[in-house]
Design a protein around this motif. Structure first.
Motif, mmCIF file in Angstrom:
data_model
loop_
_atom_site.group_PDB
_atom_site.id
_atom_site.type_symbol
_atom_site.label_atom_id
_atom_site.label_comp_id
_atom_site.label_asym_id
_atom_site.label_seq_id
_atom_site.Cartn_x
_atom_site.Cartn_y
_atom_site.Cartn_z
ATOM 1 N N TRP A 259 52.917 37.419 50.916
ATOM 2 C CA TRP A 259 53.023 38.865 50.746
ATOM 3 C C TRP A 259 52.324 39.544 51.910
ATOM 4 O O TRP A 259 51.199 39.205 52.258
ATOM 5 C CB TRP A 259 52.374 39.258 49.408
ATOM 6 N N HIS A 260 53.001 40.506 52.543
ATOM 7 C CA HIS A 260 52.454 41.134 53.739
ATOM 8 C C HIS A 260 51.055 41.694 53.522
ATOM 9 O O HIS A 260 50.202 41.654 54.397
ATOM 10 C CB HIS A 260 53.390 42.260 54.206
ATOM 11 N N GLY A 261 50.819 42.238 52.325
ATOM 12 C CA GLY A 261 49.523 42.853 52.067
ATOM 13 C C GLY A 261 48.354 41.895 52.121
ATOM 14 O O GLY A 261 47.211 42.311 52.308
ATOM 15 N N GLN A 262 48.601 40.601 51.940
ATOM 16 C CA GLN A 262 47.531 39.622 52.058
ATOM 17 C C GLN A 262 46.936 39.614 53.454
ATOM 18 O O GLN A 262 45.803 39.175 53.655
ATOM 19 C CB GLN A 262 48.057 38.221 51.748
ATOM 20 N N ASP B 246 47.444 38.506 45.649
ATOM 21 C CA ASP B 246 48.797 38.876 45.247
ATOM 22 C C ASP B 246 48.841 40.360 44.912
ATOM 23 O O ASP B 246 47.853 40.919 44.409
ATOM 24 C CB ASP B 246 49.243 38.049 44.041
ATOM 25 N N ILE B 247 49.963 40.998 45.180
ATOM 26 C CA ILE B 247 50.110 42.425 44.934
ATOM 27 C C ILE B 247 49.911 42.775 43.464
ATOM 28 O O ILE B 247 49.502 43.882 43.121
ATOM 29 C CB ILE B 247 51.499 42.924 45.416
ATOM 30 N N SER B 248 50.159 41.821 42.561
ATOM 31 C CA SER B 248 50.032 42.093 41.133
ATOM 32 C C SER B 248 48.597 41.997 40.635
ATOM 33 O O SER B 248 48.312 42.335 39.484
ATOM 34 C CB SER B 248 50.911 41.128 40.325
ATOM 35 N N ASP B 249 47.675 41.521 41.509
ATOM 36 C CA ASP B 249 46.274 41.415 41.108
ATOM 37 C C ASP B 249 45.638 42.799 40.977
ATOM 38 O O ASP B 249 45.962 43.724 41.728
ATOM 39 C CB ASP B 249 45.471 40.616 42.138
ATOM 40 N N TYR B 250 44.708 42.924 40.022
ATOM 41 C CA TYR B 250 43.902 44.139 39.926
ATOM 42 C C TYR B 250 42.814 44.084 40.993
ATOM 43 O O TYR B 250 42.179 43.049 41.191
ATOM 44 C CB TYR B 250 43.262 44.262 38.543
ATOM 45 N N GLN B 251 42.585 45.209 41.645
ATOM 46 C CA GLN B 251 41.538 45.300 42.648
ATOM 47 C C GLN B 251 40.331 45.986 42.022
ATOM 48 O O GLN B 251 40.438 47.114 41.538
ATOM 49 C CB GLN B 251 42.032 46.067 43.871
ATOM 50 N N ASP B 252 39.211 45.304 42.025
ATOM 51 C CA ASP B 252 38.009 45.778 41.346
ATOM 52 C C ASP B 252 37.305 46.841 42.187
ATOM 53 O O ASP B 252 36.676 46.533 43.203
ATOM 54 C CB ASP B 252 37.069 44.600 41.075
ATOM 55 N N THR B 253 37.404 48.087 41.780
ATOM 56 C CA THR B 253 36.816 49.192 42.543
ATOM 57 C C THR B 253 35.311 49.303 42.348
ATOM 58 O O THR B 253 34.668 50.134 42.991
ATOM 59 C CB THR B 253 37.480 50.526 42.167
ATOM 60 N N THR B 254 34.736 48.489 41.439
ATOM 61 C CA THR B 254 33.289 48.537 41.232
ATOM 62 C C THR B 254 32.544 47.675 42.235
ATOM 63 O O THR B 254 31.322 47.750 42.331
ATOM 64 C CB THR B 254 32.917 48.075 39.803
ATOM 65 N N VAL B 255 33.275 46.840 42.982
ATOM 66 C CA VAL B 255 32.638 45.972 43.985
ATOM 67 C C VAL B 255 32.363 46.781 45.244
ATOM 68 O O VAL B 255 33.287 47.284 45.893
ATOM 69 C CB VAL B 255 33.539 44.762 44.304
ATOM 70 N N SER B 256 31.102 46.926 45.568
ATOM 71 C CA SER B 256 30.717 47.739 46.730
ATOM 72 C C SER B 256 30.316 46.903 47.936
ATOM 73 O O SER B 256 30.100 47.447 49.020
ATOM 74 C CB SER B 256 29.556 48.675 46.359
ATOM 75 N N GLN B 257 30.199 45.586 47.758
ATOM 76 C CA GLN B 257 29.832 44.706 48.863
ATOM 77 C C GLN B 257 30.990 43.762 49.170
ATOM 78 O O GLN B 257 31.762 43.399 48.280
ATOM 79 C CB GLN B 257 28.579 43.905 48.520
ATOM 80 N N PHE B 258 31.101 43.382 50.436
ATOM 81 C CA PHE B 258 32.173 42.472 50.829
ATOM 82 C C PHE B 258 31.737 41.675 52.050
ATOM 83 O O PHE B 258 30.885 42.121 52.831
ATOM 84 C CB PHE B 258 33.466 43.232 51.124
ATOM 85 N N ASN B 259 32.302 40.493 52.180
ATOM 86 C CA ASN B 259 32.007 39.647 53.332
ATOM 87 C C ASN B 259 32.802 40.125 54.540
ATOM 88 O O ASN B 259 33.970 40.506 54.418
ATOM 89 C CB ASN B 259 32.364 38.195 53.025
#
Length: 217
Positions: free
Chosen positions: A3-6, A56-69
């Motif tokens: 999927w392109h969005g990946q 995957d595009i169908s996954d929920y994206q957790d907006t509560t996560v404020s940190q990322f690698n």
């Protein structure tokens, strides 16, 4: 096929341990990422890239996560006249690019396109979004006497989408790179809530992806 969005990556600049989200980017080869020049403002100082958190595009994206690698990226080529920039991928990164780099010549007004990016980055929200839109027009824009091919898409493009890819919906070919919404650039413009009211229209500009081919080493 992936999927392109990946493959749409977020860019940020780290200052004092805090990252400020800047815009979108995406791979054009196994070793290089492309974005808009104005997103990085011509500097790779403390510039980092972060992969999307879902697969995957169908996954929920957790907006509560404020940190990322995130990992450091460096500028390898820049075309400020066309607002394009090429970045070297971080060490250990590699990408399988499932699309061809084309351009805007194949598109006609009314053609469907898929726009990928992070539209709410200025509010610290790192949610990758896909929008199905249409080509409204094909235009030539001039910067210091250099004319470049652009398309107008019938979707309002927000700052976080700058540097993101636009694909021809019928072929999956990369055809353009999001630049932003048109603004007349009047000195009398008043910014309200961080928004320029002159950009509040349902169109956006994108530069032809064909110019990226000239920049790849």
């Amino acid at each position: 096929m992936l999927w392109h969005g990946q493959l749409v990556v977020s860019l940020a600049r780290v200052e004092g341990g805090t990252g400020t989200l800047l815009g979108s980017c995406f791979p054009v080869t196994s070793n290089y990422l492309a974005t808009a020049f104005h997103v990085v403002r011509g500097s790779d100082r403390n510039l980092v890239a972060s992969l999307p958190a879902m697969s995957d595009i169908s996954d929920y994206q957790d907006t509560t996560v404020s940190q990322f690698n995130a990992d450091s990226v460096k500028i390898v080529a820049a075309d400020p006249m066309r607002d394009l920039c090429l970045l070297e991928m971080p060490k250990g990164w590699t990408a399988q690019v499932p699309y061809q780099i084309g351009g805007t010549d194949i598109l006609q007004p009314g053609a469907e396109v898929n726009v990928y990016g992070y539209p709410h980055m200025e509010f610290g929200r790192r949610v990758i979004t896909v929008q199905r839109s249409h080509v409204g027009a094909k235009v030539l824009l001039s910067n210091q006497g250099i004319k470049s091919k652009h398309i107008v898409v019938n979707t309002h493009l927000r700052p976080g989408q700058s540097g993101g890819p636009i694909f021809d919906a019928s072929t999956g070919m990369l055809c353009a790179v999001s630049i932003g919404s048109y603004s007349p650039g009047s000195s009398a413009t008043v910014i309200i809530g961080g928004v320029d009211p002159t950009t509040l229209h349902q169109t956006g500009h994108a530069v032809s992806a064909e110019y990226l081919k000239e920049m790849i080493p």
